[in-house]
Design a protein around this motif. Structure first.
Motif, PDB file in Angstrom:
ATOM      1  N   GLU A  74       0.801  -1.232   0.000  1.00  0.00           N
ATOM      2  CA  GLU A  74       0.000   0.000   0.000  1.00  0.00           C
ATOM      3  C   GLU A  74       0.830   1.277   0.000  1.00  0.00           C
ATOM      4  O   GLU A  74       0.258   2.369   0.020  1.00  0.00           O
ATOM      5  CB  GLU A  74      -0.931  -0.003   1.221  1.00  0.00           C
ATOM      6  N   GLY A  75       2.150   1.175  -0.012  1.00  0.00           N
ATOM      7  CA  GLY A  75       2.971   2.383  -0.014  1.00  0.00           C
ATOM      8  C   GLY A  75       4.416   2.047  -0.287  1.00  0.00           C
ATOM      9  O   GLY A  75       4.823   0.873  -0.284  1.00  0.00           O
ATOM     10  N   ILE A  76       5.212   3.092  -0.532  1.00  0.00           N
ATOM     11  CA  ILE A  76       6.632   2.907  -0.813  1.00  0.00           C
ATOM     12  C   ILE A  76       7.468   3.845   0.065  1.00  0.00           C
ATOM     13  O   ILE A  76       7.049   4.951   0.399  1.00  0.00           O
ATOM     14  CB  ILE A  76       6.967   3.148  -2.306  1.00  0.00           C
ATOM     15  N   GLU A  77       8.641   3.356   0.421  1.00  0.00           N
ATOM     16  CA  GLU A  77       9.656   4.156   1.106  1.00  0.00           C
ATOM     17  C   GLU A  77      10.753   4.413   0.085  1.00  0.00           C
ATOM     18  O   GLU A  77      11.274   3.469  -0.524  1.00  0.00           O
ATOM     19  CB  GLU A  77      10.199   3.393   2.318  1.00  0.00           C
ATOM     20  N   LEU A  78      11.111   5.678  -0.131  1.00  0.00           N
ATOM     21  CA  LEU A  78      12.040   6.055  -1.193  1.00  0.00           C
ATOM     22  C   LEU A  78      13.390   6.479  -0.647  1.00  0.00           C
ATOM     23  O   LEU A  78      13.477   7.284   0.276  1.00  0.00           O
ATOM     24  CB  LEU A  78      11.467   7.213  -2.017  1.00  0.00           C
ATOM     25  N   ASP A 128      -1.742   5.681  -7.868  1.00  0.00           N
ATOM     26  CA  ASP A 128      -2.400   5.869  -6.580  1.00  0.00           C
ATOM     27  C   ASP A 128      -1.630   5.173  -5.453  1.00  0.00           C
ATOM     28  O   ASP A 128      -2.200   4.412  -4.656  1.00  0.00           O
ATOM     29  CB  ASP A 128      -3.843   5.364  -6.632  1.00  0.00           C
ATOM     30  N   VAL A 129      -0.323   5.433  -5.402  1.00  0.00           N
ATOM     31  CA  VAL A 129       0.557   4.854  -4.382  1.00  0.00           C
ATOM     32  C   VAL A 129       1.180   5.995  -3.583  1.00  0.00           C
ATOM     33  O   VAL A 129       1.824   6.876  -4.163  1.00  0.00           O
ATOM     34  CB  VAL A 129       1.663   3.995  -5.022  1.00  0.00           C
ATOM     35  N   PRO A 130       1.019   6.011  -2.258  1.00  0.00           N
ATOM     36  CA  PRO A 130       1.639   7.069  -1.454  1.00  0.00           C
ATOM     37  C   PRO A 130       3.094   6.752  -1.101  1.00  0.00           C
ATOM     38  O   PRO A 130       3.493   5.582  -1.021  1.00  0.00           O
ATOM     39  CB  PRO A 130       0.778   7.078  -0.191  1.00  0.00           C
ATOM     40  N   VAL A 131       3.857   7.807  -0.915  1.00  0.00           N
ATOM     41  CA  VAL A 131       5.209   7.669  -0.364  1.00  0.00           C
ATOM     42  C   VAL A 131       5.083   7.764   1.153  1.00  0.00           C
ATOM     43  O   VAL A 131       4.741   8.813   1.690  1.00  0.00           O
ATOM     44  CB  VAL A 131       6.149   8.766  -0.897  1.00  0.00           C
ATOM     45  N   VAL A 132       5.363   6.671   1.852  1.00  0.00           N
ATOM     46  CA  VAL A 132       5.180   6.648   3.304  1.00  0.00           C
ATOM     47  C   VAL A 132       6.370   7.256   4.038  1.00  0.00           C
ATOM     48  O   VAL A 132       6.242   7.696   5.194  1.00  0.00           O
ATOM     49  CB  VAL A 132       4.912   5.223   3.817  1.00  0.00           C
ATOM     50  N   ALA A 133       7.543   7.287   3.381  1.00  0.00           N
ATOM     51  CA  ALA A 133       8.741   7.866   4.008  1.00  0.00           C
ATOM     52  C   ALA A 133       9.799   8.078   2.942  1.00  0.00           C
ATOM     53  O   ALA A 133       9.802   7.403   1.904  1.00  0.00           O
ATOM     54  CB  ALA A 133       9.277   6.947   5.109  1.00  0.00           C
ATOM     55  N   VAL A 134      10.706   9.013   3.210  1.00  0.00           N
ATOM     56  CA  VAL A 134      11.884   9.203   2.363  1.00  0.00           C
ATOM     57  C   VAL A 134      13.133   9.068   3.227  1.00  0.00           C
ATOM     58  O   VAL A 134      13.100   9.294   4.438  1.00  0.00           O
ATOM     59  CB  VAL A 134      11.875  10.568   1.637  1.00  0.00           C
ATOM     60  N   VAL A 135      14.244   8.705   2.564  1.00  0.00           N
ATOM     61  CA  VAL A 135      15.507   8.458   3.272  1.00  0.00           C
ATOM     62  C   VAL A 135      16.603   9.265   2.580  1.00  0.00           C
ATOM     63  O   VAL A 135      17.239   8.785   1.638  1.00  0.00           O
ATOM     64  CB  VAL A 135      15.865   6.955   3.267  1.00  0.00           C
ATOM     65  N   PRO A 136      16.843  10.503   3.008  1.00  0.00           N
ATOM     66  CA  PRO A 136      17.778  11.373   2.295  1.00  0.00           C
ATOM     67  C   PRO A 136      19.250  11.147   2.619  1.00  0.00           C
ATOM     68  O   PRO A 136      20.114  11.756   2.007  1.00  0.00           O
ATOM     69  CB  PRO A 136      17.336  12.768   2.734  1.00  0.00           C
ATOM     70  N   GLY A 137      19.565  10.317   3.610  1.00  0.00           N
ATOM     71  CA  GLY A 137      20.970  10.075   3.957  1.00  0.00           C
ATOM     72  C   GLY A 137      21.528  11.096   4.915  1.00  0.00           C
ATOM     73  O   GLY A 137      22.619  11.638   4.695  1.00  0.00           O
ATOM     74  N   MET A 138      20.806  11.366   5.992  1.00  0.00           N
ATOM     75  CA  MET A 138      21.237  12.343   6.991  1.00  0.00           C
ATOM     76  C   MET A 138      21.815  11.662   8.218  1.00  0.00           C
ATOM     77  O   MET A 138      21.388  10.576   8.609  1.00  0.00           O
ATOM     78  CB  MET A 138      20.047  13.206   7.431  1.00  0.00           C
ATOM     79  N   PHE A 139      22.774  12.340   8.836  1.00  0.00           N
ATOM     80  CA  PHE A 139      23.341  11.952  10.123  1.00  0.00           C
ATOM     81  C   PHE A 139      23.969  10.559  10.076  1.00  0.00           C
ATOM     82  O   PHE A 139      23.818   9.756  10.996  1.00  0.00           O
ATOM     83  CB  PHE A 139      22.291  12.034  11.233  1.00  0.00           C
TER      84      PHE A 139
END
Length: 262
Positions: free
Chosen positions: A27-31, A57-68
């Protein structure tokens, strides 16, 4: 709970990732990355991303930008990341995502700088209606649920929560149930993978077949009132086939949990 997956653990190709999302019943993707290895969010083809998300009709549930991801003592480096964090938050606003997964530093001999960095990030996220989810990692400065809970208690910010990985905690020597108990009420996202620790190190295994104890994890998450993303992280070959198996197993566990709770 929302069954989702970390797409680049199988493919960095957006169209293929969205195809798998529907095929597997998620139901969603983490990018994290889209395109080439260096095409990390938020520096991706945003126009194409928004079009494809709307079409499928797919939500992005989270993103991972590479912090810390570095040493917390390297203050200039993480201050620059906090300054650049505004671009990630603006990207999240434009694609309708409210959760950003960050690392908990590779090293933190003194936890105070890590606390400062996360508190600053939480304040910036709050202004945009977003939440920072801090991931425990076996090789990091706060590898277990207990260690991460202590860090979050010191940060003491409502927009800084946990991205809980019981497999990483198990690799670091913590019983997953103990780690999750320590994090009770603080979990915003759960990373789902499995494996077995042994004398020769960690052996990845198909989801639900390792030592994490995912049925127990889901029951405990349910009792804690968790309603966020359960994001599959695929590391067993062949990954497309294992993705289907893992998604099917996760959805079955969720259905069983709902039946037993009703």
């Amino acid at each position: 709970m929302i069954p989702a997956w970390l797409t680049d653990t199988v493919t960095p190709n957006l169209d293929r990732a969205l195809h798998y999302t529907h095929l597997w019943g998620l139901e969603g993707i983490e990018l994290r990355t889209l395109g080439g290895p260096s095409d990390r969010v938020p520096y991706v083809n945003e126009g194409k991303l928004k079009r494809r998300l709307a079409e499928h009709d797919v939500p992005v549930v989270a993103v991972v930008p590479g912090m810390f991801e570095g040493d917390a003592a390297a203050r200039t480096a993480w201050l620059n990341e906090v300054v650049a964090f505004g671009e990630t938050l603006a990207f999240c606003r434009r694609i309708g995502c409210r959760l950003v997964v960050v690392s908990a530093f590779s090293r933190a001999d003194d936890p105070a700088p890590a606390v400062d960095a996360l508190r600053r990030a939480g304040t910036a996220a709050a202004r945009q209606g977003c939440t920072v989810a801090v991931l425990n990692e076996a090789g990091g400065a706060f590898p277990t649920g207990t260690a991460l809970a202590g860090l979050l208690a010191a940060v003491d910010h409502p927009n800084v929560r946990a991205a809980w990985s019981p497999a990483e905690a198990l690799q670091a020597g913590e019983a997953p149930e103990e780690g999750l108990q320590a994090l009770a009420g603080r979990v915003a996202l759960v990373r789902c993978r499995d494996g077995q620790p042994g004398r020769s190190g960690w052996t990845p295994l198909p989801f639900g077949e390792g030592a994490v104890g995912w049925e127990r994890q889901l029951r405990l998450l349910h009792r804690q009132g968790f309603q966020g993303p359960l994001s599959l992280e695929l590391d067993v070959e062949p990954r497309p086939r294992q993705g289907l198996r893992a998604a099917t197993r996760l959805i079955e566990m969720m259905r069983t949990l709902r039946r037993n709770a009703s």
